[in-house]
Motif scaffolding. Structure first.
Motif, PDB file in Angstrom:
ATOM      1  N   LEU A 109       0.834  -1.199   0.000  1.00 53.02           N
ATOM      2  CA  LEU A 109       0.000   0.000   0.000  1.00 53.02           C
ATOM      3  C   LEU A 109       0.874   1.257   0.000  1.00 53.02           C
ATOM      4  O   LEU A 109       0.630   2.187  -0.768  1.00 53.02           O
ATOM      5  CB  LEU A 109      -0.929  -0.003   1.215  1.00 53.02           C
ATOM      6  CG  LEU A 109      -1.855   1.196   1.354  1.00 53.02           C
ATOM      7  CD1 LEU A 109      -3.151   0.759   2.009  1.00 53.02           C
ATOM      8  CD2 LEU A 109      -1.249   2.318   2.134  1.00 53.02           C
ATOM      9  N   HIS A 110       1.892   1.282   0.840  1.00 52.68           N
ATOM     10  CA  HIS A 110       2.753   2.466   0.912  1.00 52.68           C
ATOM     11  C   HIS A 110       3.494   2.709  -0.404  1.00 52.68           C
ATOM     12  O   HIS A 110       3.708   3.855  -0.782  1.00 52.68           O
ATOM     13  CB  HIS A 110       3.730   2.362   2.092  1.00 52.68           C
ATOM     14  CG  HIS A 110       3.085   2.733   3.385  1.00 52.68           C
ATOM     15  ND1 HIS A 110       3.000   4.023   3.829  1.00 52.68           N
ATOM     16  CD2 HIS A 110       2.454   1.977   4.316  1.00 52.68           C
ATOM     17  CE1 HIS A 110       2.363   4.068   4.985  1.00 52.68           C
ATOM     18  NE2 HIS A 110       2.012   2.826   5.294  1.00 52.68           N
ATOM     19  N   ARG A 111       3.831   1.657  -1.104  1.00 54.65           N
ATOM     20  CA  ARG A 111       4.478   1.833  -2.409  1.00 54.65           C
ATOM     21  C   ARG A 111       3.479   2.268  -3.471  1.00 54.65           C
ATOM     22  O   ARG A 111       3.855   2.833  -4.495  1.00 54.65           O
ATOM     23  CB  ARG A 111       5.199   0.551  -2.837  1.00 54.65           C
ATOM     24  CG  ARG A 111       6.441   0.323  -1.993  1.00 54.65           C
ATOM     25  CD  ARG A 111       7.469  -0.606  -2.598  1.00 54.65           C
ATOM     26  NE  ARG A 111       6.977  -1.926  -2.941  1.00 54.65           N
ATOM     27  CZ  ARG A 111       6.842  -2.352  -4.204  1.00 54.65           C
ATOM     28  NH1 ARG A 111       7.135  -1.593  -5.212  1.00 54.65           N
ATOM     29  NH2 ARG A 111       6.406  -3.576  -4.432  1.00 54.65           N
ATOM     30  N   TYR A 112       2.191   2.031  -3.235  1.00 59.44           N
ATOM     31  CA  TYR A 112       1.139   2.412  -4.175  1.00 59.44           C
ATOM     32  C   TYR A 112       0.692   3.874  -3.979  1.00 59.44           C
ATOM     33  O   TYR A 112       0.084   4.466  -4.874  1.00 59.44           O
ATOM     34  CB  TYR A 112      -0.050   1.462  -4.012  1.00 59.44           C
ATOM     35  CG  TYR A 112      -1.196   1.723  -4.962  1.00 59.44           C
ATOM     36  CD1 TYR A 112      -1.054   1.503  -6.326  1.00 59.44           C
ATOM     37  CD2 TYR A 112      -2.408   2.202  -4.500  1.00 59.44           C
ATOM     38  CE1 TYR A 112      -2.097   1.742  -7.204  1.00 59.44           C
ATOM     39  CE2 TYR A 112      -3.460   2.445  -5.364  1.00 59.44           C
ATOM     40  CZ  TYR A 112      -3.296   2.218  -6.719  1.00 59.44           C
ATOM     41  OH  TYR A 112      -4.321   2.470  -7.584  1.00 59.44           O
ATOM     42  N   LEU A 113       1.004   4.466  -2.844  1.00 58.19           N
ATOM     43  CA  LEU A 113       0.542   5.822  -2.538  1.00 58.19           C
ATOM     44  C   LEU A 113       0.885   6.876  -3.601  1.00 58.19           C
ATOM     45  O   LEU A 113       0.087   7.781  -3.824  1.00 58.19           O
ATOM     46  CB  LEU A 113       1.057   6.272  -1.163  1.00 58.19           C
ATOM     47  CG  LEU A 113       0.371   5.602   0.028  1.00 58.19           C
ATOM     48  CD1 LEU A 113       1.070   5.996   1.324  1.00 58.19           C
ATOM     49  CD2 LEU A 113      -1.105   5.939   0.083  1.00 58.19           C
ATOM     50  N   PRO A 114       2.035   6.805  -4.287  1.00 59.37           N
ATOM     51  CA  PRO A 114       2.278   7.816  -5.331  1.00 59.37           C
ATOM     52  C   PRO A 114       1.235   7.786  -6.453  1.00 59.37           C
ATOM     53  O   PRO A 114       1.004   8.792  -7.122  1.00 59.37           O
ATOM     54  CB  PRO A 114       3.660   7.445  -5.883  1.00 59.37           C
ATOM     55  CG  PRO A 114       4.327   6.711  -4.762  1.00 59.37           C
ATOM     56  CD  PRO A 114       3.215   5.974  -4.063  1.00 59.37           C
ATOM     57  N   TYR A 115       0.577   6.652  -6.654  1.00 65.09           N
ATOM     58  CA  TYR A 115      -0.458   6.544  -7.679  1.00 65.09           C
ATOM     59  C   TYR A 115      -1.826   6.975  -7.167  1.00 65.09           C
ATOM     60  O   TYR A 115      -2.685   7.374  -7.938  1.00 65.09           O
ATOM     61  CB  TYR A 115      -0.559   5.101  -8.197  1.00 65.09           C
ATOM     62  CG  TYR A 115       0.719   4.592  -8.794  1.00 65.09           C
ATOM     63  CD1 TYR A 115       1.147   5.008 -10.049  1.00 65.09           C
ATOM     64  CD2 TYR A 115       1.518   3.702  -8.090  1.00 65.09           C
ATOM     65  CE1 TYR A 115       2.328   4.555 -10.595  1.00 65.09           C
ATOM     66  CE2 TYR A 115       2.700   3.230  -8.636  1.00 65.09           C
ATOM     67  CZ  TYR A 115       3.099   3.662  -9.879  1.00 65.09           C
ATOM     68  OH  TYR A 115       4.273   3.208 -10.413  1.00 65.09           O
ATOM     69  N   ASN A 116      -2.046   6.840  -5.853  1.00 64.34           N
ATOM     70  CA  ASN A 116      -3.341   7.176  -5.270  1.00 64.34           C
ATOM     71  C   ASN A 116      -3.138   7.530  -3.808  1.00 64.34           C
ATOM     72  O   ASN A 116      -2.947   6.654  -2.971  1.00 64.34           O
ATOM     73  CB  ASN A 116      -4.306   5.995  -5.407  1.00 64.34           C
ATOM     74  CG  ASN A 116      -5.697   6.327  -4.924  1.00 64.34           C
ATOM     75  OD1 ASN A 116      -5.900   7.219  -4.103  1.00 64.34           O
ATOM     76  ND2 ASN A 116      -6.680   5.602  -5.417  1.00 64.34           N
ATOM     77  N   ALA A 117      -3.188   8.826  -3.494  1.00 58.77           N
ATOM     78  CA  ALA A 117      -2.947   9.304  -2.134  1.00 58.77           C
ATOM     79  C   ALA A 117      -3.988   8.799  -1.144  1.00 58.77           C
ATOM     80  O   ALA A 117      -3.768   8.838   0.063  1.00 58.77           O
ATOM     81  CB  ALA A 117      -2.911  10.832  -2.117  1.00 58.77           C
ATOM     82  N   HIS A 118      -5.112   8.311  -1.630  1.00 59.35           N
ATOM     83  CA  HIS A 118      -6.182   7.832  -0.759  1.00 59.35           C
ATOM     84  C   HIS A 118      -6.217   6.307  -0.664  1.00 59.35           C
ATOM     85  O   HIS A 118      -7.220   5.732  -0.236  1.00 59.35           O
ATOM     86  CB  HIS A 118      -7.538   8.339  -1.257  1.00 59.35           C
ATOM     87  CG  HIS A 118      -7.606   9.821  -1.384  1.00 59.35           C
ATOM     88  ND1 HIS A 118      -7.627  10.649  -0.295  1.00 59.35           N
ATOM     89  CD2 HIS A 118      -7.602  10.630  -2.470  1.00 59.35           C
ATOM     90  CE1 HIS A 118      -7.661  11.901  -0.699  1.00 59.35           C
ATOM     91  NE2 HIS A 118      -7.641  11.912  -2.018  1.00 59.35           N
ATOM     92  N   ALA A 119      -5.161   5.649  -1.058  1.00 57.49           N
ATOM     93  CA  ALA A 119      -5.141   4.181  -1.119  1.00 57.49           C
ATOM     94  C   ALA A 119      -5.516   3.530   0.207  1.00 57.49           C
ATOM     95  O   ALA A 119      -6.117   2.456   0.226  1.00 57.49           O
ATOM     96  CB  ALA A 119      -3.772   3.684  -1.582  1.00 57.49           C
TER      97      ALA A 119
END
Length: 174
Positions: A109-119
């Motif tokens: 999830l933390h690595r996905y945050l640049p794509y979606n700040a609301h992940a």
């Protein structure tokens, strides 16, 4: 002074003649079409318009009603813009991350945050089952099938397990 001539066509409402053209009474006339530049001028919470699939919506009353509410933030950020892509499945975002076998879902999830700040505000699921964010992919039942693809002489890149994110009506940012 002579009254403007009234023209009647079939069952249509009579239109007064204004010089050489007939038309509606502009005192009560509402425009039906706006250019993107015109919509862009309404870009603050006190005067908030958006366009959606070719129509323009005045969201000022909504912004007034929910002033200061965190859930209004995404709408205020797009004030004066087109939001059709929010609702059109053909324009949805898809991102592929390569993950390590020992990473927990929280680390992913933390690595996905640049794509979606609301992940963090989404429910993460695989094959309809809610994922435990403290577990790894394998602990959540998502197996690494690379060995099976090799055994079958298949290209493993043709199949990538899809983790789906479901909106949870919360816009938490980490």
């Amino acid at each position: 002074m002579k009254q403007p001539e009234m023209l009647v066509a079939g069952r249509a409402r009579a239109m007064p003649r204004r010089g050489l053209v007939e038309g509606p009474d502009f005192e009560f006339f509402q425009r039906r079409y706006f250019t993107p530049a015109e919509v862009a001028q309404h870009n603050v919470p006190e005067d908030l318009w958006v366009s959606y699939l070719g129509s323009v919506y005045d969201l000022t009353p909504l912004a007034r009603k929910y002033k200061g509410d965190l859930l209004l933030k995404p709408i205020v950020e797009v004030a004066g813009q087109d939001i059709s892509h929010w609702f059109d499945a053909k324009t949805g975002d898809e991102h592929t991350l390569e993950v390590g076998a020992q990473e927990s879902m929280w680390e992913i999830l933390h690595r996905y945050l640049p794509y979606n700040a609301h992940a963090a505000s989404y429910t993460w699921k695989y094959e309809g089952k809610k994922l435990n964010m403290d577990f790894t992919l394998e602990e959540n039942g998502i197996r690494d099938e690379g060995d099976e693809f090799d055994y079958l002489n298949m290209d493993g890149a043709l199949y990538i397990p899809a983790i789906l994110l479901y909106f949870s009506d919360d816009l938490t940012e980490l």
